[in-house]
Write an enzyme that holds these catalytic residues in place. Structure first.
Site, mmCIF file in Angstrom:
data_model
loop_
_atom_site.group_PDB
_atom_site.id
_atom_site.type_symbol
_atom_site.label_atom_id
_atom_site.label_comp_id
_atom_site.label_asym_id
_atom_site.label_seq_id
_atom_site.Cartn_x
_atom_site.Cartn_y
_atom_site.Cartn_z
ATOM 1 N N GLY A 117 0.782 -1.166 -0.098
ATOM 2 C CA GLY A 117 0.099 -0.009 -0.079
ATOM 3 C C GLY A 117 0.835 1.302 -0.011
ATOM 4 N N ASP A 177 -10.173 2.634 8.459
ATOM 5 C CA ASP A 177 -10.309 1.184 8.978
ATOM 6 C C ASP A 177 -11.162 0.334 8.240
ATOM 7 O OD1 ASP A 177 -10.509 -1.126 10.558
ATOM 8 O OD2 ASP A 177 -10.396 -0.261 12.468
ATOM 9 N N TYR A 202 -6.226 -17.963 5.428
ATOM 10 C CA TYR A 202 -5.791 -16.755 4.569
ATOM 11 C C TYR A 202 -6.511 -17.002 3.148
ATOM 12 C CZ TYR A 202 -2.774 -13.419 2.155
ATOM 13 O OH TYR A 202 -2.231 -12.692 1.391
HETATM 14 N N1 LIG Z 1 3.582 -9.886 1.412
HETATM 15 C C1 LIG Z 1 3.016 -10.741 0.609
HETATM 16 O O1 LIG Z 1 3.825 -11.987 0.580
HETATM 17 C C2 LIG Z 1 1.643 -10.752 -0.002
HETATM 18 C C3 LIG Z 1 0.883 -9.929 0.418
HETATM 19 N N2 LIG Z 1 -0.508 -9.863 -0.316
HETATM 20 C C4 LIG Z 1 -1.671 -8.967 0.203
HETATM 21 O O2 LIG Z 1 -0.988 -7.486 0.010
HETATM 22 C C5 LIG Z 1 -1.698 -6.746 0.743
HETATM 23 C C6 LIG Z 1 -0.926 -5.835 1.724
HETATM 24 O O3 LIG Z 1 0.188 -6.683 2.351
HETATM 25 P P1 LIG Z 1 1.509 -6.231 2.713
HETATM 26 O O4 LIG Z 1 1.748 -4.909 1.985
HETATM 27 O O5 LIG Z 1 2.358 -7.513 1.948
HETATM 28 O O6 LIG Z 1 1.859 -6.352 4.149
HETATM 29 P P2 LIG Z 1 1.829 -5.207 5.309
HETATM 30 O O7 LIG Z 1 1.618 -5.949 6.676
HETATM 31 O O8 LIG Z 1 3.256 -4.547 5.134
HETATM 32 O O9 LIG Z 1 0.496 -4.203 4.993
HETATM 33 C C7 LIG Z 1 -0.590 -4.730 5.570
HETATM 34 C C8 LIG Z 1 -1.436 -3.445 5.572
HETATM 35 O O10 LIG Z 1 -2.794 -3.531 5.803
HETATM 36 C C9 LIG Z 1 -3.202 -2.669 7.049
HETATM 37 N N3 LIG Z 1 -4.416 -3.243 7.632
HETATM 38 C C10 LIG Z 1 -4.364 -4.540 8.486
HETATM 39 N N4 LIG Z 1 -5.669 -4.344 9.034
HETATM 40 C C11 LIG Z 1 -6.201 -3.139 8.514
HETATM 41 C C12 LIG Z 1 -7.652 -2.481 8.784
HETATM 42 N N5 LIG Z 1 -8.548 -3.266 9.559
HETATM 43 N N6 LIG Z 1 -7.878 -1.554 8.157
HETATM 44 C C13 LIG Z 1 -6.859 -0.705 7.349
HETATM 45 N N7 LIG Z 1 -5.789 -1.149 7.063
HETATM 46 C C14 LIG Z 1 -5.506 -2.608 7.824
HETATM 47 C C15 LIG Z 1 -2.125 -2.739 7.944
HETATM 48 O O11 LIG Z 1 -1.979 -1.922 8.708
HETATM 49 P P3 LIG Z 1 -1.320 -1.780 10.503
HETATM 50 O O12 LIG Z 1 -0.135 -1.494 9.878
HETATM 51 O O13 LIG Z 1 -2.262 -0.784 11.062
HETATM 52 O O14 LIG Z 1 -1.396 -3.417 10.795
HETATM 53 C C16 LIG Z 1 -1.005 -2.426 6.833
HETATM 54 O O15 LIG Z 1 -0.996 -1.220 6.285
HETATM 55 C C17 LIG Z 1 -2.578 -7.771 1.833
HETATM 56 O O16 LIG Z 1 -3.921 -7.666 1.152
HETATM 57 C C18 LIG Z 1 -1.900 -8.976 1.577
HETATM 58 O O17 LIG Z 1 -2.830 -9.983 1.881
HETATM 59 C C19 LIG Z 1 -0.616 -10.641 -1.314
HETATM 60 C C20 LIG Z 1 0.366 -11.560 -1.838
HETATM 61 C C21 LIG Z 1 1.596 -11.675 -1.248
HETATM 62 C C1 LIG Z 2 5.126 -22.741 -3.510
HETATM 63 C C2 LIG Z 2 5.274 -23.869 -2.586
HETATM 64 C C3 LIG Z 2 4.972 -23.702 -1.354
HETATM 65 C C4 LIG Z 2 5.054 -22.762 -0.462
HETATM 66 C C5 LIG Z 2 4.425 -21.401 -1.047
HETATM 67 C C6 LIG Z 2 4.229 -20.196 -0.238
HETATM 68 C C7 LIG Z 2 4.860 -19.914 1.132
HETATM 69 C C8 LIG Z 2 3.810 -19.164 -0.746
HETATM 70 C C9 LIG Z 2 3.384 -18.047 -0.174
HETATM 71 C C10 LIG Z 2 2.415 -17.200 -1.016
HETATM 72 C C11 LIG Z 2 2.154 -15.679 -0.051
HETATM 73 C C12 LIG Z 2 2.817 -15.199 1.061
HETATM 74 C C13 LIG Z 2 0.957 -15.208 -0.547
HETATM 75 C C14 LIG Z 2 0.399 -14.114 0.131
HETATM 76 O O1 LIG Z 2 -0.852 -13.495 -0.242
HETATM 77 C C15 LIG Z 2 5.189 -24.903 -0.356
HETATM 78 C C16 LIG Z 2 3.846 -25.230 0.340
HETATM 79 C C17 LIG Z 2 6.181 -24.748 0.806
HETATM 80 C C18 LIG Z 2 5.724 -26.216 -1.103
HETATM 81 C C19 LIG Z 2 5.046 -26.362 -2.303
HETATM 82 C C20 LIG Z 2 5.236 -25.282 -3.237
#
Ligand SMILES: NC(=O)C1=CN([C@@H]2O[C@H](COP(=O)(O)OP(=O)(O)OC[C@H]3O[C@@H](n4cnc5c(N)ncnc54)[C@H](OP(=O)(O)O)[C@@H]3O)[C@@H](O)[C@H]2O)C=CC1
Ligand SMILES: CC1=C(/C=C/C(C)=C/C=C/C(C)=C/C=O)C(C)(C)CCC1
Length: 355
Positions: free
Chosen positions: A55, A103, A193
């Protein structure tokens, strides 16, 4: 899309209510003339969850756009966490970027935020706020699971209930949702999740047909692992899981197989939040944005398994084999990938040093 001078974002030419009627009139004339001479159609972007990670990166990239195409309302639930964004936004703060409280779990906070925008206008909504959760379900309580659904899924629903009717009325708008590869495919120990992201995807897919009738766009951005606070928070919380309610085999797979791979997956396949922001910019500036967009080509071999077999067995068998039968090969492949990426990053920085 041409925007009227009245609806120009306040960040461009701020009007203080203290200035009085004549000054306001003068400024509104000035706005009209700026709009006419530049022909500018600045889009209002509302982003949730900008205190860190994806974000924050999207907010800063859009606010720093050279052509000033965006007026960014970067929101977060706790303004006490705004320092990293303030620092990264630099001189764009108060110009093309404003920070507002929001929020996603609180309807009133969403309404107050949208009511506070000029004409309540949102051209591009970026629903990003989200939380992760890993662990065996027998060790998680229902309240914890509900808070994931409440944030990741109902957070989006609440936002759309507030913003969608206005977009429909104007017959313009783009809804961009930061989903995940886990919106396509479940991953071991991410049951809740993944369910929350599947819910997001089903919701958006259903809505997309109706949206088309109103000339609105919906896009799901589907990143794989991204190196943000998410990685640390999920790992730390996961390691604190009370595994006493799980049997020995489950507890062992969670700690010694899944959690063992966690950091390795991020190091080998992880993208930076800035890369996700670049993908998002590309999607919001396209004439015909796609409904789904995966950001990580290194991860697509996994997601492709889903589309390759309608029975759904192929990804499940492959993941099972990767984790339980060919663990060493899988782990070695990830390490090899990590090494390749490290080398290419190193040679890239050496090239930059030379130039
Ligand atoms: N990092 C990853 O591997 C991946 C992330 N995503 C998705 O990307 C998005 C962002 O995550 P990411 O930047 O990685 O993680 P961060 O933890 O860095 O950011 C998450 C953000 O969401 C906010 N948040 C949580 N709850 C609320 C709420 N109730 N109202 C408003 N804001 C809220 C957090 O605020 P606060 O600081 O107050 O908690 C923070 O600003 C998420 O939807 C996540 O599922 C998707 C794929 C992979
Ligand atoms: C690829 C893969 C794995 C893990 C994947 C993970 C950990 C992905 C995380 C993705 C995230 C963090 C997405 C957020 O939205 C395993 C299960 C170890 C084994 C099989 C192949």
């Amino acid at each position: 899309m041409g925007r009227s001078a009245e609806s120009m974002p306040s960040g461009l030419l701020p009007v203080s209510p203290a200035l009085g009627p004549s000054a306001s009139f003068f400024l509104s004339l000035l706005r009209k003339s700026v709009s006419r001479t530049t022909g500018m159609s600045q889009k209002v972007v509302l982003i949730t969850g900008c205190s860190s990670g994806i974000g924050l990166a999207i907010a800063v990239l859009l606010a720093k756009d050279e052509k000033k195409r965006f007026m960014v309302y970067a929101t977060m639930r706790n303004l006490a966490k705004q320092e990293p964004l303030v620092e990264a936004a630099g001189r764009t703060l108060g110009q093309t970027l404003e920070i507002r409280p929001l929020d996603v779990c609180d309807e009133k906070s969403i309404k107050d935020c949208v009511d506070g925008l000029p004409d309540r206008r949102v051209d591009i909504l970026i629903s990003n706020a989200g939380l992760g959760l890993v662990g065996p379900i027998e060790c998680q309580d229902i309240e914890e699971m509900k808070s994931i659904m409440d944030t990741n899924f109902f957070g989006l629903v609440r936002l759309l209930k507030e913003v969608l009717p206005d977009m429909k009325r104007r017959k313009s708008g783009h809804i961009v949702v930061i989903s995940s590869v886990m919106g396509i495919q479940g991953i071991l120990f991410n049951d809740i999740y993944a369910a929350s992201k599947f819910a997001v995807e089903g919701f958006c897919e259903s809505l997309a047909v109706q949206a088309m009738r109103f000339k609105l766009n919906i896009s799901l951005i589907e990143p794989g692992p991204v190196v943000t606070e998410f990685e640390r928070k999920v790992y730390e919380e996961g390691m604190k899981t009370d595994l006493s309610k799980a049997d020995q085999v489950t507890a062992d797979i969670f700690i010694n197989v899944y959690m063992k791979h966690w950091s390795q997956i991020f190091e080998s396949l992880g993208q930076s939040p800035e890369v996700i922001a670049e993908h998002t910019l590309k999607i919001i500036t396209m004439d015909n944005p796609p409904f789904r967009h995966q950001t990580n080509t290194l991860y697509t071999p996994f997601t492709t398994l889903k589309y390759a077999d309608p029975t759904g067995d192929l990804p499940i068998d492959t993941f099972y084999k990767a984790v339980f039968q060919h663990d060493k090969v899988f782990s070695a492949s990830l390490n090899f990938l990590k090494l390749l990426r490290w080398r290419s990053r190193k040679s890239f920085s050496l090239d930059k040093d030379k130039s």
